[in-house]
Design a protein around this motif. Sequence first.
Motif, PDB file in Angstrom:
ATOM      1  N   ASN A   1       8.453   0.408   4.867  1.00  0.00           N
ATOM      2  CA  ASN A   1       7.790  -0.064   3.641  1.00  0.00           C
ATOM      3  C   ASN A   1       8.297  -1.452   3.473  1.00  0.00           C
ATOM      4  OD1 ASN A   1       6.816   2.392   2.738  1.00  0.00           O
ATOM      5  ND2 ASN A   1       8.860   2.984   2.157  1.00  0.00           N
ATOM      6  N   CYS A   2       7.380  -2.171   3.927  1.00  0.00           N
ATOM      7  CA  CYS A   2       7.476  -3.971   3.992  1.00  0.00           C
ATOM      8  C   CYS A   2       6.778  -4.311   2.752  1.00  0.00           C
ATOM      9  CB  CYS A   2       6.990  -4.086   5.170  1.00  0.00           C
ATOM     10  SG  CYS A   2       7.520  -5.993   5.601  1.00  0.00           S
ATOM     11  N   ASN A   3       7.341  -4.571   1.716  1.00  0.00           N
ATOM     12  CA  ASN A   3       6.412  -4.633   0.333  1.00  0.00           C
ATOM     13  C   ASN A   3       6.894  -5.998  -0.319  1.00  0.00           C
ATOM     14  OD1 ASN A   3       5.041  -2.336   0.730  1.00  0.00           O
ATOM     15  ND2 ASN A   3       6.546  -0.899  -0.499  1.00  0.00           N
ATOM     16  N   GLY A   4       6.096  -6.991   0.146  1.00  0.00           N
ATOM     17  CA  GLY A   4       6.411  -8.249  -0.358  1.00  0.00           C
ATOM     18  C   GLY A   4       5.374  -8.375  -1.838  1.00  0.00           C
ATOM     19  N   TYR A   5       5.311  -9.508  -2.373  1.00  0.00           N
ATOM     20  CA  TYR A   5       4.309  -9.700  -3.420  1.00  0.00           C
ATOM     21  C   TYR A   5       3.915 -11.183  -3.396  1.00  0.00           C
ATOM     22  CZ  TYR A   5       8.874 -10.724  -5.757  1.00  0.00           C
ATOM     23  OH  TYR A   5      10.163 -11.031  -5.939  1.00  0.00           O
ATOM     24  N   SER A   6       2.751 -11.454  -4.137  1.00  0.00           N
ATOM     25  CA  SER A   6       2.225 -12.610  -3.873  1.00  0.00           C
ATOM     26  C   SER A   6       2.965 -14.116  -3.821  1.00  0.00           C
ATOM     27  CB  SER A   6       1.217 -12.768  -4.750  1.00  0.00           C
ATOM     28  OG  SER A   6       1.575 -12.781  -6.147  1.00  0.00           O
ATOM     29  N   SER A   7       4.117 -14.078  -4.435  1.00  0.00           N
ATOM     30  CA  SER A   7       4.802 -15.437  -4.507  1.00  0.00           C
ATOM     31  C   SER A   7       6.043 -15.447  -3.761  1.00  0.00           C
ATOM     32  CB  SER A   7       5.181 -15.823  -6.017  1.00  0.00           C
ATOM     33  OG  SER A   7       6.114 -14.652  -6.473  1.00  0.00           O
ATOM     34  N   LYS A   8       6.211 -13.953  -3.255  1.00  0.00           N
ATOM     35  CA  LYS A   8       7.576 -13.834  -2.394  1.00  0.00           C
ATOM     36  C   LYS A   8       7.217 -12.828  -1.223  1.00  0.00           C
ATOM     37  CE  LYS A   8      11.353 -15.009  -5.523  1.00  0.00           C
ATOM     38  NZ  LYS A   8      12.570 -14.231  -5.900  1.00  0.00           N
ATOM     39  N   PRO A   9       6.645 -13.352  -0.407  1.00  0.00           N
ATOM     40  CA  PRO A   9       6.244 -12.381   0.827  1.00  0.00           C
ATOM     41  C   PRO A   9       7.333 -11.987   1.589  1.00  0.00           C
ATOM     42  CG  PRO A   9       5.528 -14.554   1.448  1.00  0.00           C
ATOM     43  CD  PRO A   9       6.143 -14.771   0.105  1.00  0.00           C
ATOM     44  N   VAL A  10       7.419 -10.916   2.567  1.00  0.00           N
ATOM     45  CA  VAL A  10       8.176 -10.585   3.682  1.00  0.00           C
ATOM     46  C   VAL A  10       7.748 -11.343   4.704  1.00  0.00           C
ATOM     47  CG1 VAL A  10       9.249  -8.987   5.009  1.00  0.00           C
ATOM     48  CG2 VAL A  10       8.864  -8.447   2.814  1.00  0.00           C
ATOM     49  N   VAL A  11       8.746 -11.967   5.369  1.00  0.00           N
ATOM     50  CA  VAL A  11       8.416 -13.035   6.463  1.00  0.00           C
ATOM     51  C   VAL A  11       9.260 -12.772   7.934  1.00  0.00           C
ATOM     52  CG1 VAL A  11       8.266 -15.334   7.393  1.00  0.00           C
ATOM     53  CG2 VAL A  11       8.023 -15.013   4.844  1.00  0.00           C
ATOM     54  N   PHE A  12       8.642 -12.320   8.825  1.00  0.00           N
ATOM     55  CA  PHE A  12       9.055 -12.305  10.288  1.00  0.00           C
ATOM     56  C   PHE A  12       8.453 -13.168  10.978  1.00  0.00           C
ATOM     57  CE2 PHE A  12       8.317  -7.934   8.698  1.00  0.00           C
ATOM     58  CZ  PHE A  12       9.510  -7.367   9.274  1.00  0.00           C
ATOM     59  N   THR A  13       9.561 -14.251  11.534  1.00  0.00           N
ATOM     60  CA  THR A  13       9.191 -15.296  12.196  1.00  0.00           C
ATOM     61  C   THR A  13      10.260 -15.325  13.445  1.00  0.00           C
ATOM     62  OG1 THR A  13       8.991 -17.901  12.052  1.00  0.00           O
ATOM     63  CG2 THR A  13      10.883 -16.816  10.921  1.00  0.00           C
ATOM     64  N   SER A  14      10.045 -16.338  14.090  1.00  0.00           N
ATOM     65  CA  SER A  14      10.985 -16.675  15.194  1.00  0.00           C
ATOM     66  C   SER A  14      12.372 -17.069  14.935  1.00  0.00           C
ATOM     67  CB  SER A  14      10.256 -17.826  16.077  1.00  0.00           C
ATOM     68  OG  SER A  14      11.074 -18.390  17.368  1.00  0.00           O
ATOM     69  N   ASN A  15      13.375 -16.992  15.812  1.00  0.00           N
ATOM     70  CA  ASN A  15      14.789 -17.370  15.750  1.00  0.00           C
ATOM     71  C   ASN A  15      14.820 -18.655  16.605  1.00  0.00           C
ATOM     72  OD1 ASN A  15      17.358 -17.051  14.694  1.00  0.00           O
ATOM     73  ND2 ASN A  15      18.112 -16.155  16.847  1.00  0.00           N
ATOM     74  N   GLU A  16      13.819 -19.124  17.318  1.00  0.00           N
ATOM     75  CA  GLU A  16      14.092 -20.214  18.018  1.00  0.00           C
ATOM     76  C   GLU A  16      14.021 -21.645  17.228  1.00  0.00           C
ATOM     77  OE1 GLU A  16      14.512 -20.198  21.563  1.00  0.00           O
ATOM     78  OE2 GLU A  16      14.792 -18.058  20.896  1.00  0.00           O
ATOM     79  N   ALA A  17      14.556 -22.612  17.770  1.00  0.00           N
ATOM     80  CA  ALA A  17      14.754 -23.912  16.908  1.00  0.00           C
ATOM     81  C   ALA A  17      13.277 -24.519  16.903  1.00  0.00           C
ATOM     82  CB  ALA A  17      15.857 -24.746  17.436  1.00  0.00           C
ATOM     83  N   THR A  18      12.726 -24.355  18.147  1.00  0.00           N
ATOM     84  CA  THR A  18      11.266 -24.822  18.194  1.00  0.00           C
ATOM     85  C   THR A  18      10.260 -23.734  18.441  1.00  0.00           C
ATOM     86  OG1 THR A  18      11.921 -27.005  18.976  1.00  0.00           O
ATOM     87  CG2 THR A  18       9.763 -26.519  19.165  1.00  0.00           C
ATOM     88  N   PRO A  19       9.884 -23.002  17.301  1.00  0.00           N
ATOM     89  CA  PRO A  19       8.869 -21.924  17.632  1.00  0.00           C
ATOM     90  C   PRO A  19       7.669 -22.045  18.189  1.00  0.00           C
ATOM     91  CG  PRO A  19       8.974 -22.739  15.320  1.00  0.00           C
ATOM     92  CD  PRO A  19      10.014 -23.572  15.923  1.00  0.00           C
ATOM     93  N   ALA A  20       7.306 -21.009  19.133  1.00  0.00           N
ATOM     94  CA  ALA A  20       5.929 -21.151  19.755  1.00  0.00           C
ATOM     95  C   ALA A  20       5.405 -19.753  19.806  1.00  0.00           C
ATOM     96  CB  ALA A  20       6.174 -21.878  21.009  1.00  0.00           C
ATOM     97  N   ASN A  21       4.169 -19.680  20.087  1.00  0.00           N
ATOM     98  CA  ASN A  21       3.467 -18.518  20.428  1.00  0.00           C
ATOM     99  C   ASN A  21       4.198 -17.341  21.349  1.00  0.00           C
ATOM    100  OD1 ASN A  21       1.256 -20.498  19.966  1.00  0.00           O
ATOM    101  ND2 ASN A  21       0.154 -18.534  19.912  1.00  0.00           N
ATOM    102  N   GLY A  22       4.372 -16.305  20.915  1.00  0.00           N
ATOM    103  CA  GLY A  22       5.035 -15.259  21.798  1.00  0.00           C
ATOM    104  C   GLY A  22       6.705 -15.342  21.614  1.00  0.00           C
ATOM    105  N   ASP A  23       7.424 -16.049  20.895  1.00  0.00           N
ATOM    106  CA  ASP A  23       8.826 -16.185  20.957  1.00  0.00           C
ATOM    107  C   ASP A  23       9.551 -14.703  20.951  1.00  0.00           C
ATOM    108  OD1 ASP A  23       9.018 -18.901  21.331  1.00  0.00           O
ATOM    109  OD2 ASP A  23       9.529 -19.017  19.223  1.00  0.00           O
ATOM    110  N   TRP A  24       9.093 -13.784  20.229  1.00  0.00           N
ATOM    111  CA  TRP A  24       9.564 -12.198  20.266  1.00  0.00           C
ATOM    112  C   TRP A  24       8.471 -11.508  20.272  1.00  0.00           C
ATOM    113  CZ3 TRP A  24       9.024  -9.296  15.539  1.00  0.00           C
ATOM    114  CH2 TRP A  24       8.470 -10.081  14.393  1.00  0.00           C
TER     115      TRP A  24
END
Length: 489
Positions: free
Chosen positions: A103-126
């Motif tokens: 249950n990953c339930n963000g809302y319009s002003s506060k989404p849940v964000v999955f992103t890269s842990n790399e200093a310079t992110p790129a396609n397919g980091d994780w």
Amino acid sequence: MKLFSKIFTAVVCAGLLSACTKESNNINVERQIVSGGATGIDTLKGTVTGVVNLSASRTYILKGLVTVKSGATLNIPGGTLIKGFGGAGQKGVLLVAKGGKLNCNGYSSKPVVFTSNEATPANGDWGGIIILGQAPTNKPTTTYIEGVPNSSDTQYGGANVNDNSGSIVFTRIEYAGGVYAGALGNNNEVNGLTLGGVGAGTVLKQIQVSYSGDDSFEFFGGTVNPKYLISYRPIDDDFDFDFGYRGTLQYLLGFRDPEINDQSGSHGIECDNDNTGIATNNPRTRPVISNMTLLGANGVVDSDPHSPQTSATNVAGSFVAGMRFRRNSSFKVRNSIILGWPSALLIDGQVTADSLANDNASFKYNILSNNPITKGYTVTGGVTSFTNESLRTYLSDPNASRNALYTQSSTAALVDPFNLVNVVSSQFNLTAASNARYGARFDGDADFASAASPAAGSALFKSTTIRGAFGATGVSWALETANGGWAKF
């Protein structure tokens, strides 16, 4: 091979989550000691059992293959930030096994964000997110999902059409879609969001996958009915359907960067019944789609087609088609806009073409443009029932399919659809001159049944007069963060 021998079970830590220490053997969220004394960062790894609630006041590092076991639930509230680890052999992958829930339930002003842990992110980091359910596919229920090592947790499919794997709402998934482990090799990557046998009881809406190293969204069978999906600058396909997927999708955006494509050939939609082309596998893959906008490179030449790419074969990447239906798949697409691809609609294979000729598939009330116009509708793979020209005539019949094929993308009259700099959601809107402001239809086919306000997860379409994913005025459903929304371009 067992990747993690340490099993974490749920526990309530008195007071603050920081009271849970690395030495505890019975917790799901393990404290990470960060070099430099940073605080508020925890590592999520191993397995999730019981009910585990993350906190928006923490940042989480997703490390290695994290499995939500059957019977377990992982709850992630709006505003939570999760960073996928990118180290070799330990790339972050969140996998929900059959019988588990996310249950990953963000809302319009506060989404849940999955992103890269790399200093310079790129396609397919994780790795990405994989949801596995117990809804029908056209494969055995012992089939393993691609991209991760085989185990009892990575099988999917079943007989429960309404299976419920939880909900993902107002969520962004960035820089995922990478190879989890090098031994899995070429063309066996994790997608941004992978869905295997996911049922109609699962809610998927307001989800953006950006900079995926493979497909943004891939559906391996299942019956889930997503709405409001954004695919932004992936390497491979925006939306990929396989293994008997039967669901409805509405309000989809696929936006491409001319410099980002795959050695396998990139598409807005790639659709297969079976990867071996077996026509008799049932149920037959047939997505039912309305109000989609797919935007290709619009003739801009890739300056370096060998980079980026997800394989080491040194084969140049390319853009192929806005929609490619092949390997005996079927489809129903209405009220959509497909612009700027080398071919708008590519019918690959005789069985797929026969579905269209026999009215088991349909393509109606859409607006398309590509250059050259002679490849707007294209057939390949031994199709004898249509030529490119006869397919165009068939699908442009003003008394039947009523599709419009324009010689110039500008005739569709979107605000600024191919702008690659400072992208905002309003550039995908329809101008006052656009014929797409009218003409959407949901009648005449039970698969396109609509309602004014369908329930979340429902197969019903939302009634509208517009074609494409966006209207002419009002607040966009894809409002970007800079303007108080949840999406990010």
